[in-house]
Design a protein around this motif. Sequence first.
Motif, mmCIF file in Angstrom:
data_model
loop_
_atom_site.group_PDB
_atom_site.id
_atom_site.type_symbol
_atom_site.label_atom_id
_atom_site.label_comp_id
_atom_site.label_asym_id
_atom_site.label_seq_id
_atom_site.Cartn_x
_atom_site.Cartn_y
_atom_site.Cartn_z
ATOM 1 N N VAL A 1 23.887 7.567 11.032
ATOM 2 C CA VAL A 1 23.158 7.241 8.704
ATOM 3 C C VAL A 1 22.278 7.731 8.607
ATOM 4 O O VAL A 1 21.784 8.335 8.776
ATOM 5 N N ALA A 2 22.292 8.126 7.451
ATOM 6 C CA ALA A 2 21.450 8.646 6.645
ATOM 7 C C ALA A 2 20.242 7.815 5.704
ATOM 8 O O ALA A 2 20.251 7.261 5.156
ATOM 9 N N ASP A 3 19.293 8.450 6.703
ATOM 10 C CA ASP A 3 18.015 7.144 6.853
ATOM 11 C C ASP A 3 16.391 8.210 6.623
ATOM 12 O O ASP A 3 15.840 8.041 7.685
ATOM 13 N N ALA A 4 15.912 8.653 6.078
ATOM 14 C CA ALA A 4 14.849 9.654 6.243
ATOM 15 C C ALA A 4 13.466 8.837 6.167
ATOM 16 O O ALA A 4 12.986 9.130 7.417
ATOM 17 N N ALA A 5 13.722 7.346 6.310
ATOM 18 C CA ALA A 5 12.379 6.589 6.464
ATOM 19 C C ALA A 5 12.497 5.771 7.853
ATOM 20 O O ALA A 5 12.164 5.067 8.247
ATOM 21 N N ASP A 6 14.079 5.669 8.198
ATOM 22 C CA ASP A 6 14.037 5.588 9.367
ATOM 23 C C ASP A 6 13.933 3.945 9.539
ATOM 24 O O ASP A 6 13.297 3.265 9.960
ATOM 25 N N VAL A 7 14.003 3.562 8.357
ATOM 26 C CA VAL A 7 14.283 1.647 8.362
ATOM 27 C C VAL A 7 15.198 1.523 8.483
ATOM 28 O O VAL A 7 15.519 0.192 9.923
ATOM 29 N N ILE A 8 16.927 2.044 8.686
ATOM 30 C CA ILE A 8 17.866 1.519 8.239
ATOM 31 C C ILE A 8 18.417 1.903 10.179
ATOM 32 O O ILE A 8 19.447 1.221 11.150
ATOM 33 N N LYS A 9 18.163 3.006 10.613
ATOM 34 C CA LYS A 9 18.450 3.955 11.567
ATOM 35 C C LYS A 9 18.394 3.466 12.500
ATOM 36 O O LYS A 9 19.514 2.830 13.697
ATOM 37 N N PRO A 10 17.306 2.290 13.674
ATOM 38 C CA PRO A 10 17.454 1.698 14.412
ATOM 39 C C PRO A 10 18.545 0.287 14.814
ATOM 40 O O PRO A 10 19.196 0.446 15.256
ATOM 41 N N SER A 11 18.636 -0.725 13.391
ATOM 42 C CA SER A 11 19.283 -1.729 13.112
ATOM 43 C C SER A 11 20.539 -1.031 13.624
ATOM 44 O O SER A 11 21.708 -0.912 13.835
ATOM 45 N N PHE A 12 20.877 0.381 12.810
ATOM 46 C CA PHE A 12 22.593 0.704 12.456
ATOM 47 C C PHE A 12 22.731 0.842 13.858
ATOM 48 O O PHE A 12 24.036 0.773 13.777
ATOM 49 N N ILE A 13 22.100 1.640 14.747
ATOM 50 C CA ILE A 13 22.278 2.335 15.666
ATOM 51 C C ILE A 13 23.113 0.966 16.591
ATOM 52 O O ILE A 13 24.059 0.901 17.270
ATOM 53 N N VAL A 14 22.457 -0.331 17.206
ATOM 54 C CA VAL A 14 22.335 -1.742 17.355
ATOM 55 C C VAL A 14 23.041 -2.089 16.850
ATOM 56 O O VAL A 14 23.986 -2.682 18.554
ATOM 57 N N GLU A 15 23.902 -2.406 16.323
ATOM 58 C CA GLU A 15 24.838 -2.869 15.436
ATOM 59 C C GLU A 15 26.132 -2.540 15.357
ATOM 60 O O GLU A 15 27.215 -3.067 15.802
ATOM 61 N N HIS A 16 26.008 -1.175 14.799
ATOM 62 C CA HIS A 16 27.616 -0.578 15.243
ATOM 63 C C HIS A 16 27.805 -0.618 17.120
ATOM 64 O O HIS A 16 28.935 -0.340 17.649
ATOM 65 N N LEU A 17 26.838 -0.842 17.752
ATOM 66 C CA LEU A 17 27.301 -0.629 19.864
ATOM 67 C C LEU A 17 27.542 -1.710 20.231
ATOM 68 O O LEU A 17 28.529 -1.999 20.602
ATOM 69 N N LEU A 18 27.357 -3.068 18.686
ATOM 70 C CA LEU A 18 27.134 -4.013 19.453
ATOM 71 C C LEU A 18 29.314 -4.431 19.209
ATOM 72 O O LEU A 18 29.967 -5.066 20.031
ATOM 73 N N ALA A 19 29.322 -3.971 17.853
ATOM 74 C CA ALA A 19 30.742 -3.474 17.584
ATOM 75 C C ALA A 19 32.012 -3.275 18.681
ATOM 76 O O ALA A 19 33.343 -3.398 18.619
ATOM 77 N N VAL A 20 31.648 -1.793 19.185
ATOM 78 C CA VAL A 20 32.143 -0.956 19.558
ATOM 79 C C VAL A 20 31.999 -1.902 21.530
ATOM 80 O O VAL A 20 32.947 -2.224 21.782
ATOM 81 N N ARG A 21 30.788 -2.699 21.790
ATOM 82 C CA ARG A 21 30.523 -3.381 22.830
ATOM 83 C C ARG A 21 32.103 -4.921 22.784
ATOM 84 O O ARG A 21 33.410 -4.930 24.062
#
Length: 320
Positions: free
Chosen positions: A70-90
Amino acid sequence: EVDWLGLNYHGREWVQGSIAHAGRKELVTDIGEIVDPSGLLNVIVQFRRRYPPDDASVKFPEIIVSDIGVADAADVIKPSFIVEHLLAVREAQRMGIPVFAYIYSAISDGWEWSDGYCPKIGLVAVNRSASGLDRSKRGSFALFKEIAAHRAVTQRQRDAAWARVHDAVVSGRQQVLCLSPEDMPAESSRGYAANDWRFHGLSQADTQDGCFYTPWTASEYGDGIVVRPGSLAACDTLAGNSPPGCRRAADLRREQRCPNHQVHVERHSVVCQAPTLQSSCNVTFDERHICCCDSSGACGLLPSGRCPVDLTPSGLELCA
Protein backbone atom coordinates in the motif's frame (compact mmCIF):
# COMPACT_ATOMS: atom_id res chain seq x y z
CA GLU A 1 4.34 -28.01 -13.69
CA VAL A 2 5.30 -25.18 -11.33
CA ASP A 3 6.06 -25.21 -7.60
CA TRP A 4 3.54 -22.48 -6.77
CA LEU A 5 1.52 -19.74 -8.39
CA GLY A 6 1.81 -16.10 -7.35
CA LEU A 7 -1.14 -13.69 -7.15
CA ASN A 8 -0.68 -9.90 -7.06
CA TYR A 9 -3.24 -7.70 -5.32
CA HIS A 10 -3.15 -4.04 -4.31
CA GLY A 11 -6.76 -2.86 -4.14
CA ARG A 12 -9.97 -2.21 -6.01
CA GLU A 13 -10.64 0.32 -8.76
CA TRP A 14 -13.81 1.47 -10.46
CA VAL A 15 -13.17 2.22 -14.11
CA GLN A 16 -15.16 4.73 -16.14
CA GLY A 17 -13.97 4.74 -19.72
CA SER A 18 -10.19 4.56 -19.38
CA ILE A 19 -10.03 6.40 -16.03
CA ALA A 20 -10.03 4.83 -12.55
CA HIS A 21 -12.28 6.60 -10.05
CA ALA A 22 -12.66 6.53 -6.28
CA GLY A 23 -15.50 8.20 -4.42
CA ARG A 24 -14.98 10.58 -1.52
CA LYS A 25 -16.52 8.06 0.89
CA GLU A 26 -13.95 5.36 0.09
CA LEU A 27 -10.48 5.30 1.56
CA VAL A 28 -7.76 5.20 -1.09
CA THR A 29 -4.01 4.70 -1.05
CA ASP A 30 -1.66 7.55 -1.96
CA ILE A 31 -1.92 6.44 -5.60
CA GLY A 32 -5.71 6.28 -5.70
CA GLU A 33 -6.35 2.55 -5.23
CA ILE A 34 -9.40 1.71 -3.09
CA VAL A 35 -8.44 -0.25 0.03
CA ASP A 36 -10.54 -3.44 0.07
CA PRO A 37 -9.30 -6.54 1.97
CA SER A 38 -12.44 -8.46 1.01
CA GLY A 39 -11.35 -8.08 -2.62
CA LEU A 40 -8.26 -10.18 -1.90
CA LEU A 41 -10.39 -13.06 -0.64
CA ASN A 42 -12.64 -12.70 -3.69
CA VAL A 43 -9.66 -12.90 -6.04
CA ILE A 44 -8.27 -16.00 -4.30
CA VAL A 45 -11.67 -17.72 -4.35
CA GLN A 46 -12.34 -16.83 -7.99
CA PHE A 47 -8.91 -18.10 -8.99
CA ARG A 48 -9.44 -21.38 -7.14
CA ARG A 49 -12.79 -21.89 -8.87
CA ARG A 50 -11.18 -21.22 -12.24
CA TYR A 51 -8.40 -23.73 -11.52
CA PRO A 52 -9.91 -26.40 -9.23
CA PRO A 53 -7.62 -29.00 -7.63
CA ASP A 54 -9.45 -31.88 -9.29
CA ASP A 55 -8.62 -30.52 -12.75
CA ALA A 56 -5.81 -32.64 -14.20
CA SER A 57 -4.50 -29.65 -16.16
CA VAL A 58 -3.82 -27.65 -12.99
CA LYS A 59 -0.09 -28.01 -12.35
CA PHE A 60 0.52 -25.95 -9.21
CA PRO A 61 -0.11 -27.24 -5.67
CA GLU A 62 0.00 -23.94 -3.77
CA ILE A 63 -0.82 -20.24 -4.06
CA ILE A 64 1.34 -17.39 -2.78
CA VAL A 65 0.16 -13.80 -2.42
CA SER A 66 3.42 -12.70 -3.95
CA ASP A 67 2.99 -8.92 -4.38
CA ILE A 68 0.79 -6.89 -2.07
CA GLY A 69 1.43 -3.44 -0.61
CA VAL A 70 0.00 0.00 0.00
CA ALA A 71 1.27 3.47 -0.93
CA ASP A 72 1.04 5.30 2.41
CA ALA A 73 3.74 7.84 3.20
CA ALA A 74 2.20 8.74 6.57
CA ASP A 75 2.01 5.10 7.75
CA VAL A 76 -1.61 5.66 8.73
CA ILE A 77 -3.17 2.98 6.53
CA LYS A 78 -0.31 0.49 6.30
CA PRO A 79 -0.58 -1.27 9.70
CA SER A 80 -4.30 -1.94 9.32
CA PHE A 81 -3.83 -2.81 5.63
CA ILE A 82 -1.39 -5.57 6.61
CA VAL A 83 -3.57 -6.94 9.41
CA GLU A 84 -6.87 -6.94 7.52
CA HIS A 85 -5.44 -8.53 4.35
CA LEU A 86 -3.78 -11.24 6.43
CA LEU A 87 -7.18 -12.00 7.98
CA ALA A 88 -8.58 -12.35 4.46
CA VAL A 89 -5.81 -14.83 3.62
CA ARG A 90 -6.54 -16.78 6.81
CA GLU A 91 -10.19 -17.06 5.83
CA ALA A 92 -9.17 -18.43 2.42
CA GLN A 93 -7.10 -21.08 4.20
CA ARG A 94 -10.10 -22.05 6.32
CA MET A 95 -12.04 -22.54 3.08
CA GLY A 96 -9.47 -25.15 2.11
CA ILE A 97 -7.56 -23.03 -0.39
CA PRO A 98 -3.81 -23.74 -0.11
CA VAL A 99 -2.44 -20.20 0.33
CA PHE A 100 1.14 -20.87 1.38
CA ALA A 101 2.61 -17.38 1.92
CA TYR A 102 2.00 -13.63 1.99
CA ILE A 103 4.82 -11.41 0.72
CA TYR A 104 4.51 -7.70 1.47
CA SER A 105 5.91 -5.42 -1.21
CA ALA A 106 8.20 -3.82 -0.41
CA ILE A 107 10.68 -3.73 2.46
CA SER A 108 11.85 -0.20 1.55
CA ASP A 109 10.55 2.63 -0.63
CA GLY A 110 11.60 2.48 -4.27
CA TRP A 111 10.87 3.62 -7.81
CA GLU A 112 7.21 2.94 -8.59
CA TRP A 113 7.20 2.99 -12.37
CA SER A 114 5.29 5.96 -13.83
CA ASP A 115 4.61 7.35 -10.33
CA GLY A 116 8.33 7.68 -9.62
CA TYR A 117 9.51 8.02 -6.01
CA CYS A 118 6.31 9.66 -4.75
CA PRO A 119 4.48 6.51 -3.54
CA LYS A 120 5.89 5.27 -0.23
CA ILE A 121 5.04 1.56 -0.14
CA GLY A 122 7.95 0.32 1.97
CA LEU A 123 8.03 -0.70 5.60
CA VAL A 124 11.26 1.29 5.70
CA ALA A 125 11.44 4.96 4.65
CA VAL A 126 14.29 6.15 2.43
CA ASN A 127 15.55 9.73 2.73
CA ARG A 128 16.48 10.56 -0.86
CA SER A 129 17.62 14.06 0.05
CA ALA A 130 20.48 12.61 2.09
CA SER A 131 23.69 11.62 0.32
CA GLY A 132 23.69 8.25 2.02
CA LEU A 133 20.01 7.53 1.31
CA ASP A 134 19.42 7.08 5.04
CA ARG A 135 16.77 4.56 5.98
CA SER A 136 14.39 4.54 8.95
CA LYS A 137 11.89 1.90 10.01
CA ARG A 138 8.24 2.88 10.00
CA GLY A 139 5.86 1.70 12.71
CA SER A 140 4.45 -0.86 10.28
CA PHE A 141 7.89 -2.52 10.15
CA ALA A 142 7.70 -3.48 13.84
CA LEU A 143 4.14 -4.74 13.39
CA PHE A 144 5.02 -6.94 10.41
CA LYS A 145 8.08 -8.29 12.24
CA GLU A 146 5.95 -9.18 15.28
CA ILE A 147 3.30 -10.92 13.19
CA ALA A 148 5.92 -12.88 11.23
CA ALA A 149 7.70 -13.94 14.42
CA HIS A 150 4.55 -15.29 16.08
CA ARG A 151 2.75 -16.34 12.88
CA ALA A 152 -0.47 -14.83 14.23
CA VAL A 153 -2.52 -11.63 14.32
CA THR A 154 -3.88 -10.63 17.73
CA GLN A 155 -6.91 -8.54 18.64
CA ARG A 156 -4.55 -6.03 20.26
CA GLN A 157 -2.66 -5.59 17.00
CA ARG A 158 -5.88 -5.21 15.05
CA ASP A 159 -7.30 -2.57 17.38
CA ALA A 160 -4.03 -0.61 17.57
CA ALA A 161 -3.69 -0.59 13.79
CA TRP A 162 -7.26 0.61 13.27
CA ALA A 163 -6.81 3.29 15.93
CA ARG A 164 -4.29 5.03 13.63
CA VAL A 165 -6.89 5.20 10.86
CA HIS A 166 -9.62 6.29 13.27
CA ASP A 167 -7.53 9.12 14.74
CA ALA A 168 -6.64 10.42 11.27
CA VAL A 169 -10.31 10.44 10.23
CA VAL A 170 -11.59 12.14 13.41
CA SER A 171 -8.89 14.83 13.42
CA GLY A 172 -9.51 15.70 9.77
CA ARG A 173 -5.91 14.91 8.83
CA GLN A 174 -5.09 15.39 5.15
CA GLN A 175 -3.69 12.61 2.98
CA VAL A 176 -1.25 13.68 0.24
CA LEU A 177 -1.93 11.87 -3.03
CA CYS A 178 0.56 10.98 -5.75
CA LEU A 179 -2.00 9.80 -8.26
CA SER A 180 -5.46 11.29 -7.90
CA PRO A 181 -8.88 10.62 -9.39
CA GLU A 182 -9.70 12.64 -12.51
CA ASP A 183 -11.32 15.51 -10.62
CA MET A 184 -8.23 16.21 -8.48
CA PRO A 185 -4.83 17.39 -9.72
CA ALA A 186 -1.73 15.27 -9.14
CA GLU A 187 -0.04 15.70 -5.73
CA SER A 188 -3.29 17.08 -4.24
CA SER A 189 -4.65 16.04 -0.86
CA ARG A 190 -7.90 14.86 0.66
CA GLY A 191 -9.16 13.91 4.10
CA TYR A 192 -9.06 10.25 5.09
CA ALA A 193 -12.43 8.72 4.21
CA ALA A 194 -14.51 7.40 7.10
CA ASN A 195 -15.72 4.15 5.56
CA ASP A 196 -15.07 0.96 7.52
CA TRP A 197 -12.96 -1.03 5.06
CA ARG A 198 -11.82 -3.67 7.53
CA PHE A 199 -12.26 -7.35 6.67
CA HIS A 200 -15.67 -8.44 7.97
CA GLY A 201 -15.73 -11.96 6.48
CA LEU A 202 -13.86 -13.76 9.26
CA SER A 203 -15.74 -16.92 10.29
CA GLN A 204 -13.78 -17.89 13.41
CA ALA A 205 -10.64 -17.10 15.38
CA ASP A 206 -7.56 -19.19 16.08
CA THR A 207 -8.42 -19.44 19.76
CA GLN A 208 -9.28 -22.41 21.97
CA ASP A 209 -13.03 -22.10 21.39
CA GLY A 210 -12.76 -20.41 17.99
CA CYS A 211 -15.01 -17.51 19.04
CA PHE A 212 -14.33 -13.84 18.44
CA TYR A 213 -16.09 -10.46 18.33
CA THR A 214 -16.49 -8.51 15.12
CA PRO A 215 -15.68 -4.77 15.24
CA TRP A 216 -18.43 -2.42 16.40
CA THR A 217 -20.29 -0.90 13.44
CA ALA A 218 -23.06 1.65 12.96
CA SER A 219 -25.50 2.24 10.12
CA GLU A 220 -24.46 5.90 10.08
CA TYR A 221 -20.77 5.00 9.66
CA GLY A 222 -19.18 7.25 7.06
CA ASP A 223 -21.97 9.83 7.38
CA GLY A 224 -20.77 12.07 10.17
CA ILE A 225 -19.54 9.56 12.76
CA VAL A 226 -16.75 7.01 13.16
CA VAL A 227 -16.75 4.05 15.53
CA ARG A 228 -13.81 3.71 17.90
CA PRO A 229 -11.68 0.55 17.85
CA GLY A 230 -11.67 -1.73 20.86
CA SER A 231 -14.14 -3.72 22.93
CA LEU A 232 -16.12 -0.72 24.26
CA ALA A 233 -19.08 0.64 22.26
CA ALA A 234 -18.03 4.24 21.52
CA CYS A 235 -17.90 6.64 18.59
CA ASP A 236 -16.89 10.15 17.55
CA THR A 237 -18.36 12.76 15.25
CA LEU A 238 -16.17 13.92 12.40
CA ALA A 239 -14.18 17.13 12.74
CA GLY A 240 -15.69 18.40 9.50
CA ASN A 241 -19.30 17.64 10.50
CA SER A 242 -21.60 20.57 9.70
CA PRO A 243 -22.22 22.36 11.94
CA PRO A 244 -19.21 21.26 14.02
CA GLY A 245 -19.35 20.63 17.73
CA CYS A 246 -22.57 18.61 17.92
CA ARG A 247 -22.73 15.17 19.47
CA ARG A 248 -24.87 12.55 17.75
CA ALA A 249 -26.86 9.53 18.79
CA ALA A 250 -26.03 6.19 17.16
CA ASP A 251 -26.93 2.51 17.43
CA LEU A 252 -23.82 0.32 17.47
CA ARG A 253 -23.75 -3.42 16.96
CA ARG A 254 -21.25 -6.24 16.90
CA GLU A 255 -21.41 -10.01 16.66
CA GLN A 256 -19.80 -12.79 18.62
CA ARG A 257 -19.07 -15.47 16.04
CA CYS A 258 -18.27 -19.05 16.94
CA PRO A 259 -17.72 -22.24 14.94
CA ASN A 260 -20.78 -24.05 13.59
CA HIS A 261 -22.26 -20.68 12.56
CA GLN A 262 -23.20 -19.64 16.11
CA VAL A 263 -23.78 -15.87 16.14
CA HIS A 264 -24.76 -13.65 19.08
CA VAL A 265 -25.63 -10.03 18.28
CA GLU A 266 -24.87 -7.27 20.80
CA ARG A 267 -26.36 -3.77 20.45
CA HIS A 268 -25.80 -0.49 22.28
CA SER A 269 -27.27 3.01 21.90
CA VAL A 270 -24.56 5.59 22.49
CA VAL A 271 -23.75 9.29 22.12
CA CYS A 272 -20.89 9.98 19.73
CA GLN A 273 -18.51 12.55 21.17
CA ALA A 274 -17.50 15.71 19.30
CA PRO A 275 -13.84 16.83 18.96
CA THR A 276 -14.84 20.29 20.23
CA LEU A 277 -18.24 21.22 21.67
CA GLN A 278 -19.18 24.72 20.52
CA SER A 279 -21.01 27.06 22.90
CA SER A 280 -23.40 28.00 20.10
CA CYS A 281 -24.74 24.47 20.15
CA ASN A 282 -25.32 23.39 23.74
CA VAL A 283 -26.10 19.71 23.32
CA THR A 284 -27.93 17.54 25.83
CA PHE A 285 -29.09 13.94 25.60
CA ASP A 286 -32.72 12.91 25.92
CA GLU A 287 -33.35 9.16 25.57
CA ARG A 288 -31.99 8.37 22.08
CA HIS A 289 -32.26 11.89 20.65
CA ILE A 290 -30.00 14.91 20.45
CA CYS A 291 -31.29 18.24 21.73
CA CYS A 292 -29.76 21.47 20.45
CA CYS A 293 -30.35 24.66 22.42
CA ASP A 294 -29.89 28.20 21.17
CA SER A 295 -28.67 31.19 23.21
CA SER A 296 -32.21 31.97 24.41
CA GLY A 297 -32.52 28.53 25.99
CA ALA A 298 -35.02 27.14 23.46
CA CYS A 299 -34.25 23.52 22.65
CA GLY A 300 -35.19 21.36 19.72
CA LEU A 301 -35.57 17.57 19.67
CA LEU A 302 -33.74 16.24 16.62
CA PRO A 303 -34.22 12.50 15.92
CA SER A 304 -31.72 12.79 13.06
CA GLY A 305 -28.99 13.60 15.54
CA ARG A 306 -27.94 16.74 13.65
CA CYS A 307 -28.07 20.37 14.70
CA PRO A 308 -29.62 22.71 12.14
CA VAL A 309 -27.30 25.20 10.48
CA ASP A 310 -29.65 28.06 11.45
CA LEU A 311 -30.39 27.22 15.08
CA THR A 312 -33.76 28.77 15.96
CA PRO A 313 -36.63 27.47 18.12
CA SER A 314 -39.20 27.92 15.35
CA GLY A 315 -40.54 24.68 13.93
CA LEU A 316 -38.70 22.50 16.44
CA GLU A 317 -40.24 20.19 18.99
CA LEU A 318 -39.44 21.10 22.61
CA CYS A 319 -37.35 18.66 24.60
CA ALA A 320 -39.07 17.10 27.56
